[in-house]
Design an enzyme around this catalytic site. Sequence first.
Site, short mmCIF file in Angstrom:
data_model
loop_
_atom_site.label_atom_id
_atom_site.label_comp_id
_atom_site.label_asym_id
_atom_site.label_seq_id
_atom_site.Cartn_x
_atom_site.Cartn_y
_atom_site.Cartn_z
N CYS A 384 0.83 -1.20 0.00
CA CYS A 384 0.00 0.00 0.00
C CYS A 384 0.87 1.26 0.00
O CYS A 384 1.49 1.55 -1.01
CB CYS A 384 -1.01 -0.05 1.15
SG CYS A 384 -2.48 0.92 0.76
N HIS A 510 -3.59 -5.20 0.36
CA HIS A 510 -3.01 -5.74 1.60
C HIS A 510 -3.06 -7.27 1.60
O HIS A 510 -4.03 -7.85 2.08
CB HIS A 510 -3.79 -5.23 2.81
CG HIS A 510 -3.63 -3.77 3.04
ND1 HIS A 510 -2.75 -3.25 3.96
CD2 HIS A 510 -4.25 -2.71 2.46
CE1 HIS A 510 -2.83 -1.92 3.94
NE2 HIS A 510 -3.72 -1.56 3.04
N GLU A 512 -1.58 -9.21 3.48
CA GLU A 512 -1.48 -9.74 4.86
C GLU A 512 -2.84 -10.08 5.45
O GLU A 512 -2.93 -10.90 6.36
CB GLU A 512 -0.72 -8.75 5.76
CG GLU A 512 -1.43 -7.45 6.13
CD GLU A 512 -1.28 -6.33 5.10
OE1 GLU A 512 -1.02 -6.62 3.92
OE2 GLU A 512 -1.45 -5.15 5.49
#
Length: 542
Positions: A384, A510, A512
Site C-alpha cells: 500500500c 493488503h 497480509e
Amino acid sequence: MTTTTKYIFVTGGVTSSLGKGIIAASLAKLLQAQGYRTTIQKLDPYINVDPGTMNPYEHGECYVTDDGAETDLDLGHYERFLNVPTSQSNNVTTGRIYQSVIDKERRGEFLGKTVQVIPHITDEIKSRVQLLGKSGDYDIVITEIGGTVGDIESLPYIEAVRQLKWDLGEHNAIVIHLTLVPYLSAAGELKTKPTQHSVKTLMESGVMADILVCRTEHELPMELRRKLALFCNVREEAVIQSIDASTIYDVPNLMLEQGLDKVVLKKLDLQSDAPDLTQWNQFLKRLKNPKSEVTIGLIGKYVELQDSYKSILESFIHAGAENEVKVNVQPIHSEYLTVDNAAKELAHLDGVLVAPGFGERGVDGKIEAVKFVRENNIPFLGICLGMQMAVIEYARNVLGLKNANSTEMNPHTSDPVIDLMESQKEVTEKGGTMRLGAWACHLEKGSIAHDVYQTTEIFERHRHRYEFNNAYKKQIEDAGMKATGLNPDTGLVEIVEIPSHNWFVGVQYHPEYKSTVANPHPLFVAFVKAAVKFKKAKTVSV
Ligand code: GLN
C-alpha cells in the site's frame, strides 16, 4: 424458543489484554475441527462506528474484510485460525448500535415510545448477535465481548447476554469468563481473589459464568482449581488453565489438553469427538523445526507497537513455516532512517518490507529504504503506502523527477506520481469512505505476481485513497518499473515490479489480511523464499 444455532459468549475480567481473541479463536478451531460450522464475532464497547478512524496507537491494526468492513484486529485471528472469511456482521461497536437505533428512531420505527438503553439498545445488540446464527451458515456462534467486566460501557452488552441466555434457554447459550490468576512473587503464590471479584461483578449483572479460563504464568494446582470452582459457582472441570504459550498457535492444543472443547460441548448438549488437527499440527511442526533463518526488515512508523502490523507479522510466521525457515522480523523505525544510516541499518538484511501507512511522518525514511534495497538488489515487498513509496523513489531517482510525490504528502507537487483516486475527490466524510475490501486484479503473464499466484485473476483487500497516477505509467514502464497487476474495470495499477531486480514487488492492496495457517499467502511465501535465496547467494559469494 427453539434454535439450531448455539451461542458462546466470551467475557473478560480483571484486566484487558488477556487474549480473549486467541482463546475464542482457539476454541472455534477445536469446534471446527470436530465438524461444527463455527464463526466468531467481536462486540466492541466504544463509540466509534468502526476502528477505521482510530490510529494504531489507540487500537493496533485495523483489519479489513472482503466486504470492506474496517474491523478489530481480533477478526484477523479468527480468519487466520479458521480459514473462513469474516464480514461486517462479525464486528459490532457501540457506535454502530446507537447509529442504527437512532436511525430507526428518526424513521419513526419507535413512534410514540421513549427510546432507552433497555430494551432498545439491548434489543439491537441481541439482534446483531443472532444475525450470524440466523443466516443458517453456522452451528455455533462465539461472541467475544470487548473490554472488561465492570466497565460502564460494557453494561448493555452484559445485559444483552443475560437476556439472551434466558431467551435461548439452557444448553443453547453459555458464558466463558476469561480472567487473570496473578502470581505474587513476594508471596510465592498464585492469587484467586481478582477472579472471585470479577465473577461476582458478572453475577451482579445477573450473568453466571459457565466456564472460567484462567490466564496464568504458572501451572494452577488442583486445590486452587477447587477453590475457584467453589467460590465461582462452576464445576472443577470447567476451571480451565490458560498458561503462557511461546506461540499463539499452540493455544488450540493447550485448550484441547485442558478439555475446554469437551466442557463447552457438554454444556451445549452437543456431541464431542477428537478434533482433527492434522493440518494444524503439520504447520506447528514446520514452524518449530526451521531448517534455516532469514532476517527481514519491517520499515514502518509504528514498529514499537506489536499490534500495529499484526497481520504482516502473522503472515511472516505462516510463510516462514511454509518455507521451513525462521523469519526474524527486524522492526526499523522509518522516522529515523536517513541517507546517512541506510547502509548501516539495512545492508545485513535478507529482505525488506515497507509497511502501509498514512500521512507524512516517516515517509522520507521509507523512500530511503526503497532506494537502498533497489540499488542493492535486496528482495523488497512494498504494501500500500510501501508500494506508493517505491513508485515515488523510482520516479525521483531513476526518472529524475526530483519533485515526484504523492498528493497525500504534497498536494501541490509538480509530479504527482501518486494521486487521489477520482472516486475520492468528492469524499468529505472520513469513516468508511476509503477504497475498501476485495477488488479484482488482472495479472500479467510472465510477471512475478503471475508466477506467485499461478492465475491471472485475483481478489485482494484494499484500504486506501491514493493510487498510481496512470499519466506517468508509460514513462515509468519505459524506465524499467512495470505495472503487472491492473484492476480490470478501472485500469488502476495494483502491482508494480522491477524485472531487472532480484525480487521487487509493490502492491496497492493488503495481502497480509488474507494469510491464514491453512493458506499462507503466496506473496509472503514467495517473498520469504526470495530472501532465503538472496541470503544463500550472499553466503556463497563471501
Ligand atoms: N495513505 C495511502 C493511501 O491512502 C496508503 C494507505 C495504506 O497504506 N493503507 O492511499
